[in-house]
Design a protein around this motif. Structure first.
Motif, short mmCIF file in Angstrom:
data_model
loop_
_atom_site.label_atom_id
_atom_site.label_comp_id
_atom_site.label_asym_id
_atom_site.label_seq_id
_atom_site.Cartn_x
_atom_site.Cartn_y
_atom_site.Cartn_z
N VAL A 266 0.85 -1.18 0.00
CA VAL A 266 0.00 0.00 0.00
C VAL A 266 0.89 1.24 0.00
N HIS A 269 -0.10 7.26 0.27
CA HIS A 269 -1.36 8.00 0.26
C HIS A 269 -2.58 7.08 0.29
N GLU A 270 -2.37 5.77 0.27
CA GLU A 270 -3.46 4.81 0.25
C GLU A 270 -3.71 4.27 1.66
N THR A 271 -4.84 3.57 1.81
CA THR A 271 -5.19 3.03 3.13
C THR A 271 -5.24 1.52 3.16
N ASP A 275 -8.53 0.85 -1.74
CA ASP A 275 -7.86 1.51 -2.84
C ASP A 275 -7.60 0.58 -4.03
#
Length: 278
Positions: A266, A269-271, A275
């Motif tokens: 990941v 900026h992703e969770t 995503d």
């Protein structure tokens, strides 16, 4: 009597002295500093769609992601063996702010903010290249189907020219990995795309590995797949186990189930699973 020319000369001299004083004090009217770059991704190139397995669609990494702070994430070369390693080789390179700003200008020049006709090449099952540009003024997304697979002569000169500018931009962005020393990316979160293990390849039997992450199978992702996200110590445990695994490894859980897992680091900026494209 003071003449008009004398007054004008005195005024010009006073102005010059004032400007000189400002320059010495560091208060001269310099060009305004540029707006700060967004903290997250400012340029990203990714492939969407195409004729590939569902788990590959779900775990596919962007070709390149450029962050406002100068970090550049790319997928590096992978060792050519089968079964291939379970974890993708994500690399991080640092570039300067000036380079990032130049790339933003290049993206505009390449037509990312335009809507010119890009044609519809007669190609089946090719991916779409999506280029996302983000600045303080907003986000622009440009999508072009079969950018690298378009046959010669299938487009008008205008369409070919527009596609050529976008392809040149993609080539430049994907070449950023060679701009400086790269380091392996160690994610804080790793997503695992899960499906039941169906026995694997009989020519390449693999030993079971105990699954150290969150409870499986996780939440539905579509196309018969589920997903879990491991963070913190669980992420470290999953990465350690996956480092010696491969794409055919059966992952075993305490209830006796066996799973096939595709991993997706990941990005910052992703969770997690939300995503992924599914």
């Amino acid at each position: 009597m003071t003449t008009t020319s004398t007054v004008r000369a005195a005024a010009l001299l006073a102005g010059a002295l004032a400007l000189a004083g400002c320059a010495q004090d560091g208060t001269d009217a310099a060009a305004p500093s540029p707006d700060p770059l967004p903290a997250g991704p400012v340029l990203q190139v990714e492939h969407t769609g195409g004729f590939v397995p569902a788990e590959d669609l779900a775990t596919r990494l962007p070709l390149v992601t450029v962050y406002g702070d100068g970090r550049v994430f790319t997928e590096g070369p992978q060792i050519e063996i089968w079964p291939s390693p379970a974890l993708p080789n994500v690399q991080v390179t640092e570039v300067g702010e000036a380079t990032v700003r130049d790339l933003l200008d290049r993206a505009v020049d390449a037509g990312v903010t335009e809507d010119a006709d890009l044609g519809e090449p007669p190609v089946a099952d090719a991916p779409t290249t999506r280029i996302t540009l983000t600045t303080g003024e907003g986000t622009a997304v440009r999508e072009v189907y079969a950018l690298a697979e378009t046959p010669d002569g299938s487009l008008t000169p205008e369409q070919a020219e527009a596609r050529g500018r976008l392809q040149d931009l993609v080539d430049e962005l994907t070449g950023l990995a060679a701009a400086g020393p790269a380091e392996s990316y160690v994610p804080q979160t790793v997503a695992a795309v899960v499906q039941p293990h169906t026995g694997g390849d009989p020519e390449f039997p693999q030993p079971d590995v105990a699954w150290p992450g969150p409870g499986l199978p996780g939440t539905p992702l579509g196309a018969g797949l589920t997903c879990v996200s491991a963070t913190g110590q669980q992420a470290a445990d999953v990465l350690a186990a996956a480092a010696t695994a491969n794409v055919l490894t059966p992952w075993a859980t305490p209830d006796g189930a066996r799973w096939s897992i595709a991993f997706r680091p990941v990005l910052p900026h992703e969770t997690g699973c939300a995503d992924l494209t599914g």
